[in-house]
Design a protein around this motif. Structure first.
Motif, PDB file in Angstrom:
ATOM      1  N   GLU A  75      99.536  -7.554  65.000  1.00  0.00           N
ATOM      2  CA  GLU A  75      99.055  -6.618  63.967  1.00  0.00           C
ATOM      3  C   GLU A  75      98.244  -5.484  64.564  1.00  0.00           C
ATOM      4  O   GLU A  75      98.166  -4.407  63.995  1.00  0.00           O
ATOM      5  CB  GLU A  75      98.172  -7.357  62.952  1.00  0.00           C
ATOM      6  CG  GLU A  75      98.936  -7.984  61.825  1.00  0.00           C
ATOM      7  CD  GLU A  75      97.994  -8.500  60.730  1.00  0.00           C
ATOM      8  OE1 GLU A  75      98.435  -8.570  59.584  1.00  0.00           O
ATOM      9  OE2 GLU A  75      96.826  -8.822  61.020  1.00  0.00           O
ATOM     10  N   THR A  76      97.631  -5.748  65.723  1.00  0.00           N
ATOM     11  CA  THR A  76      96.799  -4.742  66.397  1.00  0.00           C
ATOM     12  C   THR A  76      97.036  -4.821  67.905  1.00  0.00           C
ATOM     13  O   THR A  76      97.540  -5.834  68.414  1.00  0.00           O
ATOM     14  CB  THR A  76      95.304  -4.987  66.142  1.00  0.00           C
ATOM     15  OG1 THR A  76      94.922  -6.219  66.797  1.00  0.00           O
ATOM     16  CG2 THR A  76      94.985  -5.093  64.648  1.00  0.00           C
ATOM     17  N   GLN A  77      96.641  -3.767  68.604  1.00  0.00           N
ATOM     18  CA  GLN A  77      96.777  -3.785  70.060  1.00  0.00           C
ATOM     19  C   GLN A  77      95.968  -4.918  70.663  1.00  0.00           C
ATOM     20  O   GLN A  77      96.364  -5.513  71.679  1.00  0.00           O
ATOM     21  CB  GLN A  77      96.327  -2.442  70.646  1.00  0.00           C
ATOM     22  CG  GLN A  77      96.768  -2.227  72.089  1.00  0.00           C
ATOM     23  CD  GLN A  77      98.276  -2.100  72.238  1.00  0.00           C
ATOM     24  OE1 GLN A  77      98.904  -1.313  71.557  1.00  0.00           O
ATOM     25  NE2 GLN A  77      98.858  -2.900  73.123  1.00  0.00           N
ATOM     26  N   ALA A  78      94.848  -5.257  70.031  1.00  0.00           N
ATOM     27  CA  ALA A  78      94.013  -6.351  70.546  1.00  0.00           C
ATOM     28  C   ALA A  78      94.780  -7.678  70.564  1.00  0.00           C
ATOM     29  O   ALA A  78      94.566  -8.516  71.451  1.00  0.00           O
ATOM     30  CB  ALA A  78      92.741  -6.485  69.703  1.00  0.00           C
ATOM     31  N   ASP A  79      95.677  -7.883  69.592  1.00  0.00           N
ATOM     32  CA  ASP A  79      96.497  -9.102  69.591  1.00  0.00           C
ATOM     33  C   ASP A  79      97.352  -9.175  70.853  1.00  0.00           C
ATOM     34  O   ASP A  79      97.432 -10.207  71.519  1.00  0.00           O
ATOM     35  CB  ASP A  79      97.414  -9.147  68.353  1.00  0.00           C
ATOM     36  CG  ASP A  79      96.645  -9.289  67.054  1.00  0.00           C
ATOM     37  OD1 ASP A  79      95.584  -9.933  67.063  1.00  0.00           O
ATOM     38  OD2 ASP A  79      97.118  -8.745  66.037  1.00  0.00           O
ATOM     39  N   LEU A  80      98.001  -8.055  71.166  1.00  0.00           N
ATOM     40  CA  LEU A  80      98.880  -8.057  72.334  1.00  0.00           C
ATOM     41  C   LEU A  80      98.085  -8.053  73.633  1.00  0.00           C
ATOM     42  O   LEU A  80      98.550  -8.583  74.649  1.00  0.00           O
ATOM     43  CB  LEU A  80      99.847  -6.873  72.273  1.00  0.00           C
ATOM     44  CG  LEU A  80     100.804  -6.870  71.074  1.00  0.00           C
ATOM     45  CD1 LEU A  80     101.869  -5.791  71.229  1.00  0.00           C
ATOM     46  CD2 LEU A  80     101.469  -8.233  70.859  1.00  0.00           C
ATOM     47  N   ASP A  81      96.873  -7.469  73.615  1.00  0.00           N
ATOM     48  CA  ASP A  81      96.003  -7.552  74.790  1.00  0.00           C
ATOM     49  C   ASP A  81      95.692  -9.018  75.111  1.00  0.00           C
ATOM     50  O   ASP A  81      95.722  -9.433  76.280  1.00  0.00           O
ATOM     51  CB  ASP A  81      94.684  -6.808  74.542  1.00  0.00           C
ATOM     52  CG  ASP A  81      94.840  -5.295  74.547  1.00  0.00           C
ATOM     53  OD1 ASP A  81      95.902  -4.793  74.970  1.00  0.00           O
ATOM     54  OD2 ASP A  81      93.891  -4.613  74.091  1.00  0.00           O
ATOM     55  N   ARG A  82      95.389  -9.782  74.077  1.00  0.00           N
ATOM     56  CA  ARG A  82      95.058 -11.212  74.272  1.00  0.00           C
ATOM     57  C   ARG A  82      96.275 -11.964  74.810  1.00  0.00           C
ATOM     58  O   ARG A  82      96.172 -12.768  75.743  1.00  0.00           O
ATOM     59  CB  ARG A  82      94.578 -11.818  72.949  1.00  0.00           C
ATOM     60  CG  ARG A  82      94.207 -13.299  73.036  1.00  0.00           C
ATOM     61  CD  ARG A  82      92.988 -13.507  73.920  1.00  0.00           C
ATOM     62  NE  ARG A  82      92.806 -14.902  74.312  1.00  0.00           N
ATOM     63  CZ  ARG A  82      92.063 -15.774  73.625  1.00  0.00           C
ATOM     64  NH1 ARG A  82      91.436 -15.393  72.525  1.00  0.00           N
ATOM     65  NH2 ARG A  82      91.920 -17.008  74.056  1.00  0.00           N
ATOM     66  N   LEU A  83      97.431 -11.708  74.196  1.00  0.00           N
ATOM     67  CA  LEU A  83      98.661 -12.374  74.645  1.00  0.00           C
ATOM     68  C   LEU A  83      98.970 -11.994  76.096  1.00  0.00           C
ATOM     69  O   LEU A  83      99.303 -12.865  76.921  1.00  0.00           O
ATOM     70  CB  LEU A  83      99.829 -11.983  73.747  1.00  0.00           C
ATOM     71  CG  LEU A  83     101.195 -12.543  74.178  1.00  0.00           C
ATOM     72  CD1 LEU A  83     101.249 -14.037  73.911  1.00  0.00           C
ATOM     73  CD2 LEU A  83     102.338 -11.830  73.464  1.00  0.00           C
ATOM     74  N   ALA A  84      98.858 -10.705  76.419  1.00  0.00           N
ATOM     75  CA  ALA A  84      99.165 -10.254  77.782  1.00  0.00           C
ATOM     76  C   ALA A  84      98.242 -10.910  78.799  1.00  0.00           C
ATOM     77  O   ALA A  84      98.685 -11.290  79.897  1.00  0.00           O
ATOM     78  CB  ALA A  84      99.043  -8.734  77.858  1.00  0.00           C
ATOM     79  N   SER A  85      96.985 -11.041  78.448  1.00  0.00           N
ATOM     80  CA  SER A  85      96.034 -11.694  79.343  1.00  0.00           C
ATOM     81  C   SER A  85      96.467 -13.127  79.640  1.00  0.00           C
ATOM     82  O   SER A  85      96.444 -13.580  80.796  1.00  0.00           O
ATOM     83  CB  SER A  85      94.636 -11.670  78.709  1.00  0.00           C
ATOM     84  OG  SER A  85      93.722 -12.410  79.490  1.00  0.00           O
TER      85      SER A  85
END
Length: 439
Positions: A205-215
């Motif tokens: 839903e937000t870039q922060a979601d994908l940041d967490r997944l990428a990490s």
């Protein structure tokens, strides 16, 4: 050390959330080694497969991945992620491309479908993919994109989409789901359990979601897990973690050559592109040049040459008056007897547009290319670039590249790659203003 992110992009707009990296329009081994050697953690191979038949797409993808294997070995690259970047509205050759990549580069523990593209208003929630239209999240199977005559589909719930596209080879029940709660609570444990190229659909839903997944993905990749992605552009922002671009979007007029007027080339036919075109043509100092392509498949070589000559003369006249020509293909809907005929027509239109690009005045200040396939061909055929350096985004989702200082016809020319379905109704006007030094 960060793994190298290798992106096979099925049209040239997948770089629309990153900057300062290389775009390759060719995939011979030497070109691929340039991408692997580059300082940026990410590079793009512009395969343009969305414009091809399924058989051609498989052949190109196989050629790229076989050459990649050789280039990776030559450069002694051990850590890399492979991304099959495609459309955020679910159009494209899935699973053909990911299947070929898996066959050639093998040993993937999972392939992730990550279609979220926040700059374009695409989000995924509870495994349902939405396009936000006038503030309302609309399941993508209810949009014009699902009715695409080549890549149509019937499902927005991604496990069902996977089952439909794989013709039941991967049933919906076999698809792993990473929903928002999973991602926000951490997925490393689940990532470590994946094996056998498991299909996983991913919320965002937000870039922060994908940041967490990428990490979490990068952490598990360091432990030896190998992952493949079928994604839109937003996950690339998170994987590459490049920070802000060198020149801000609203200051990109400094790239315009000698402050001169530019050219706008429109190939895209989606509804949003037509709206943006209509707004742009209301601006002072722009001049509409319509290219009637309705009879292109029936026209003789002489008729086609006459049409090209007429268009180039008009462009030269407009440019000599200090104005910006806006060249666009006729907007009427054309029906085709088969998918093959439609693709053949697309090639004929693109060939004509590329002849126009090659005939543009050599002192134009900038070039805006509207539409994914048009943009790919502009780089690889019209401008004959082997590589291009990505400057960044002139508008959310719209990349700008620059030709080299040694380009024989258009040195240091800023070129905007503007996807058909990105930006609001004023998006094209905004980009035109930013490059024309107008506020």
């Amino acid at each position: 050390m960060q793994p190298k992110i290798i992106v096979l992009d099925d049209d040239p707009t997948g770089s629309q959330t990153v900057h300062s990296c290389l775009l390759l329009t060719q995939w011979d081994i030497d070109s691929l080694r340039l991408g692997l050697q580059d300082q940026s953690p990410i590079f793009f191979i512009l395969t343009n497969t969305r414009a091809l038949t399924p058989e051609q797409a498989a052949t190109v993808t196989r050629e790229v991945t076989q050459n990649l294997k050789t280039a990776i070995a030559a450069e002694s690259i051990e850590d890399f992620l492979v991304v099959s970047r495609s459309d955020s509205t679910l159009r494209g050759h899935y699973p053909i491309e990911t299947d070929v990549i898996a066959e050639e580069l093998g040993g993937f523990d999972a392939h992730f479908l990550v279609p979220a593209f926040f700059e374009g208003g695409r989000i995924t929630r509870n495994s349902v993919h939405y396009l936000i239209i006038d503030g309302v999240p609309t399941p993508v199977h209810e949009t014009e994109f699902a009715k695409d005559s080549v890549f149509g589909y019937h499902h927005s719930y991604l496990p069902d989409y996977v089952e439909e596209k794989t013709k039941g080879k991967i049933p919906a029940t076999a698809v792993e789901r990473f929903v928002l709660d999973d991602i926000r609570n951490g997925t490393q444990h689940r990532l470590m359990q994946l094996s056998g190229n498991q299909c996983v659909v991913v919320d965002g839903e937000t870039q922060a979601d994908l940041d967490r997944l990428a990490s979490d993905i990068l952490a598990t990749a360091k432990k030896g897990k190998r992952f493949l992605f079928r994604s839109a552009a937003s996950i690339l922002t998170s994987l590459a973690a490049l920070g802000p671009q060198p020149v801000a979007a609203d200051e990109m007029a400094k790239y315009t050559r000698e402050g001169k007027p530019g050219v706008v080339l429109m190939g895209s036919h989606v509804k949003k592109s037509t709206q943006q075109l209509e707004r742009l043509l209301e601006e002072p100092n722009v001049v509409a040049i319509e290219v009637d392509v309705s009879h292109l498949l029936e026209d003789s070589a002489v008729q086609r040459q006459d049409l090209l000559t007429e268009i180039l003369q008009k462009i030269q006249q407009v440019h000599s008056e200090g104005k910006t020509p806006v060249i666009y293909t006729s907007r009427q809907e054309i029906t085709f007897k088969s998918v093959e005929t439609r693709l053949e027509f697309g090639v004929a239109v693109s060939d004509l547009l590329m002849d126009i690009v090659r005939g543009l005045p050599e002192d134009i200040g900038f070039l805006i290319s509207k539409g994914g396939i048009t943009s790919n061909d502009t780089l690889s055929k019209g401008l004959a670039l082997k590589t291009a350096r990505l400057l960044g985004q002139v508008l959310a989702g719209c990349s700008m590249v620059k030709t080299s200082s040694s380009h024989p016809q258009f040195p240091n020319l800023p070129v905007v790659l503007f996807p058909g379905n990105v930006g609001d109704a004023n998006g094209l006007v905004t980009v035109y203003h930013r490059l024309s030094q107008q506020s």
